[in-house]
Design a protein around this motif. Structure first.
Motif, short mmCIF file in Angstrom:
data_model
loop_
_atom_site.label_atom_id
_atom_site.label_comp_id
_atom_site.label_asym_id
_atom_site.label_seq_id
_atom_site.Cartn_x
_atom_site.Cartn_y
_atom_site.Cartn_z
N PHE A 1 0.81 -1.22 0.00
CA PHE A 1 0.00 0.00 0.00
C PHE A 1 0.84 1.27 0.00
O PHE A 1 0.31 2.34 -0.23
CB PHE A 1 -0.95 -0.01 1.20
N SER A 2 2.13 1.17 0.34
CA SER A 2 3.01 2.34 0.28
C SER A 2 4.20 1.95 -0.60
O SER A 2 5.22 1.48 -0.09
CB SER A 2 3.49 2.74 1.67
N GLU A 3 4.04 2.15 -1.91
CA GLU A 3 5.05 1.63 -2.83
C GLU A 3 6.32 2.46 -2.87
O GLU A 3 7.40 1.92 -3.07
CB GLU A 3 4.46 1.58 -4.24
N SER A 4 6.19 3.78 -2.65
CA SER A 4 7.39 4.62 -2.80
C SER A 4 8.31 4.42 -1.60
O SER A 4 7.96 3.72 -0.65
CB SER A 4 6.99 6.10 -2.90
N VAL A 5 9.48 5.03 -1.64
CA VAL A 5 10.46 4.82 -0.57
C VAL A 5 10.11 5.57 0.71
O VAL A 5 10.82 5.45 1.69
CB VAL A 5 11.89 5.21 -1.01
N GLY A 6 9.01 6.35 0.70
CA GLY A 6 8.70 7.20 1.84
C GLY A 6 8.78 6.48 3.18
O GLY A 6 9.46 6.92 4.10
N SER A 7 8.11 5.33 3.28
CA SER A 7 8.09 4.64 4.57
C SER A 7 9.43 4.01 4.91
O SER A 7 9.69 3.71 6.09
CB SER A 7 6.98 3.60 4.60
#
Lengths: 573, 94
Positions: free
Chosen positions: A177-183
């Motif tokens: 659900f959080s594909e980008s590197v943000g997490s």
């Protein structure tokens, strides 16, 4: 997603590109400025490589102030977005990134380092020590925190900020659900800063237990030092849980493990559980030092010794123990039974008892005192009623059955800002103003300080009180917009107006630092507030070794007694 | 010669080996999960206490009160974290 795609800003907008340019230009300007004024050598020798607890403390506070403004701009953007119904200033993705960043930055990179900064400067002075127990480790702690904070801060221009809330609940924070590197930034940056904090905890426990001046037994320590000792115990026992949870999160996101997945034996709620096993003690890590700061300031400016020293200590120990057995109140609605919710309701409400003891002790300290309304004292006096309001709404939220109505609404948001802002922000601002002359050799302007106090206090209440009402009316937190028919519009606009008041207050603090640096008198004594504990006994500016002769202590207010009874606190017994 | 021989330490070392062997029995014999966990928990705590007192000299300095206070507080937090998590995630979950 391809590997490098994950570093692209997932949701670019002109504001983000403008930020990129601004960050680049600022960095060039800083480097050019330092080179032009030939300050590289000075910076390297005196600050970047220092192991002096006072300088490390000042660097902590500087970083915390920077982060206060970063988080403050995020807060203003949120209030501006929700000021009117169906606003288009930010879209959903941006709003998610903004509230996530606001939470992480304010708790981990503003409140914590501000408090660690003050405790770095003050604690060794209060116990009559010449530095902390492990000065080099102290520098390592600072740089770990600083690098963690900077890594987290560049996320919004390189790859996108984390967007799963400061609690980063799974499965939302999982790769699905959080594909980008943000997490990933969340998992790694907080890990780096958290290890720094853990080292600080060990450092200060050893410092306080082993390096007190002769005669200062535990029950003769100043109250701020007591609060720091207890806080560091909580740090040492709570942060390992965060370290483990973040390591599991990192492995889940980078190496495909399944600790917090919904399938294959993982448990998404295990993350929430571990997060709050750390997270609830964490709120006491930021509030207990605040209690210590208030105890110092209130007794100084009420011109009375602190009422109920023993009960203050006992209630802080009680709070620290209770802080470890209440965490499930953050997810009453997760689905565990009435028995679990009942247990955690009772433990949560029990915290109100030692906290209430402390409130009454402060009130009794003020009773018949000769109160002097300085800026630090104004913050301390405003803290008592505002924090009590936050505490009472906390007891409301502690009732598990009622919490099914309150949870995830703006009521909760109002509650924890009513606790954290008077509890922590007022305290660090008060402590910062109070100890400023000791750090820099001049006082901050009382006049500008009082203006900023009133802007901040009134602005704070105007911002957050309306949220109690909209929350009870059902406005959910973390929603980036709402329709006009909900009727939330006017109160949210009021809240935005209050946020502007807060912004003016903080801008005035910056102006105060500028003004006082330029114009304030340098001709002040070592003890300008007529204060009570040992940090005021030494010379201003503080020599690198703090005390030429290590003082001998015979009471909780060694310096005050020395002044009043004309004792020589530097006498060797 | 007698007072030079570290009798306590040698006995402690032997005892820690015995505890290790008892813990190893969990994989040697076909035990139920419950039984195995009980054996591991009990031997683990005894082993930790033994190491702390015998080989890390916890009770031998003048600040032993603060060392033991730290240990008990850590024990409290560890037990609360583990059993509290079991309570919220498994036993009390509906």
């Amino acid at each position: 997603m391809d590997y490098f795609d994950r570093f692209a800003v997932p949701h670019p907008s002109p504001a983000i590109y403008a930020s990129m340019v601004a960050i680049g230009l600022t960095m060039i300007a800083v480097v050019a400025g330092i080179t032009y004024f030939k300050k590289w050598g000075y910076l390297w020798r005196e600050w970047l490589t220092t192991v002096d607890h006072k300088r490390i403390g000042i660097m902590y506070i500087l970083a915390a102030l920077l982060m206060l403004f970063r988080g403050g701009v995020d807060a203003l953007m949120m209030r501006a977005q929700t000021a009117i119904p169906d606003n288009g200033l930010l879209d959903g993705q941006h709003y998610n990134e903004v509230f996530t960043t606001h939470g992480v930055v304010m708790i981990l990179f503003m409140a914590m380092p501000f408090i660690i900064g003050l405790m770095n400067i003050v604690t060794p002075l209060q116990i009559g020590a010449r530095d902390v127990a492990f000065p080099r480790l102290n520098a390592v702690s600072f740089w770990l925190f600083f690098m963690g904070a900077m890594l987290f801060n560049i996320s919004f221009v390189v790859g996108g900020s984390p967007d799963a809330g400061w609690t980063s609940y799974f499965p939302l924070a999982s790769n699905d659900f959080s594909e980008s590197v943000g997490s990933n930034y969340y998992a790694i940056a907080i890990q780096i800063a958290g290890i720094g904090t853990l080292l600080t905890g060990i450092n200060f426990i050893v410092t306080i237990l082993k390096m007190r001046a002769p005669g200062m037994n535990l029950m003769k320590m100043p109250m701020f030092t007591w609060s720091i000792l207890i806080t560091n115990f909580i740090i040492v026992f709570a942060f390992p849980v965060l370290t483990v949870a973040l390591a599991l999160m990192t492995m889940d996101r980078l190496f495909g493990t399944q600790f917090f997945t919904m399938a294959n034996g993982g448990s998404d709620m295990l993350w929430a559980n571990l997060f709050w096993v750390w997270g609830h003690p964490e709120v006491y890590i930021v509030i207990l030092p605040a209690f210590g700061i208030y105890s110092e300031i209130i007794s100084t400016f009420a011109r009375r010794n602190l009422y109920g020293y023993n009960s203050m200590v006992i209630s802080m120990v009680a709070i620290s123990t209770l802080s470890f057995i209440v965490w499930a109140h953050h997810f009453y609605t997760m689905g565990h039974g009435a028995m679990v919710n009942g247990i955690f309701s009772i433990t949560t409400m029990a915290i109100a008892v030692p906290t209430g003891v402390k409130i009454f002790n402060w009130l009794f300290t003020l009773w018949k005192g000769k109160i002097v309304f300085t800026v630090p004292m104004l913050y301390s006096l405003a803290f008592i009623p505002i924090f009590t309001l936050g505490g009472v709404t906390g007891v409301m939220l502690a009732m598990a059955s009622a919490d099914y109505q309150y949870h995830n609404t703006m009521f909760l948001v109002a509650h924890f800002h009513y606790v954290l802002i008077p509890g922590t922000v007022f305290a660090v601002l008060a402590g910062f103003t109070y100890w400023w002359p000791k750090m820099f050799g001049f006082m901050l302007s009382e006049k500008i300080g009082k203006w900023s106090f009133w802007f901040i206090t009134i602005g704070f209440n105007v911002t957050f009180f309306p949220m109690f009402i909209t929350g009870l009316d059902g406005q959910a937190r973390r929603m980036y917009t709402y329709s006009e028919s909900t009727g939330y519009g006017p109160l949210n606009m009021l809240s935005f107006v209050g946020a502007i008041g807060l912004a003016i207050g903080f801008a005035l603090i910056v102006y105060n630092i500028y003004w006082s640096t330029r114009y304030a008198s340098r001709n002040i004594s070592n003890d300008p507030w007529d204060a009570r504990s040992l940090e005021w006994a030494t010379h201003t500016p503080i020599p690198e070794y703090n005390f030429a002769i290590v003082p001998t202590v015979d009471s909780t207010e060694a310096f005050w007694d020395a002044k009043k009874k004309a004792l020589n606190y530097l006498a060797v017994k | 010669m007698k007072e030079l021989f570290p009798r306590g330490q040698v006995m402690g070392f032997a005892f820690s080996l015995v505890l290790t062997l008892v813990a190893l029995s969990v994989i040697m014999f076909d035990l139920s999960l419950k039984m195995a966990m009980i054996i591991l928990l009990v031997t683990a705590f005894m082993q930790a206490a033994l190491q702390l007192v015998m080989f890390m000299h916890a009770g031998e300095s003048e600040d032993k009160a603060s060392i033991y206070t730290n240990v008990y507080y850590g024990l409290f937090v560890a037990l609360v974290t583990i059993f509290g998590t079991m309570l919220t995630m498994i036993w009390g979950y509906q």
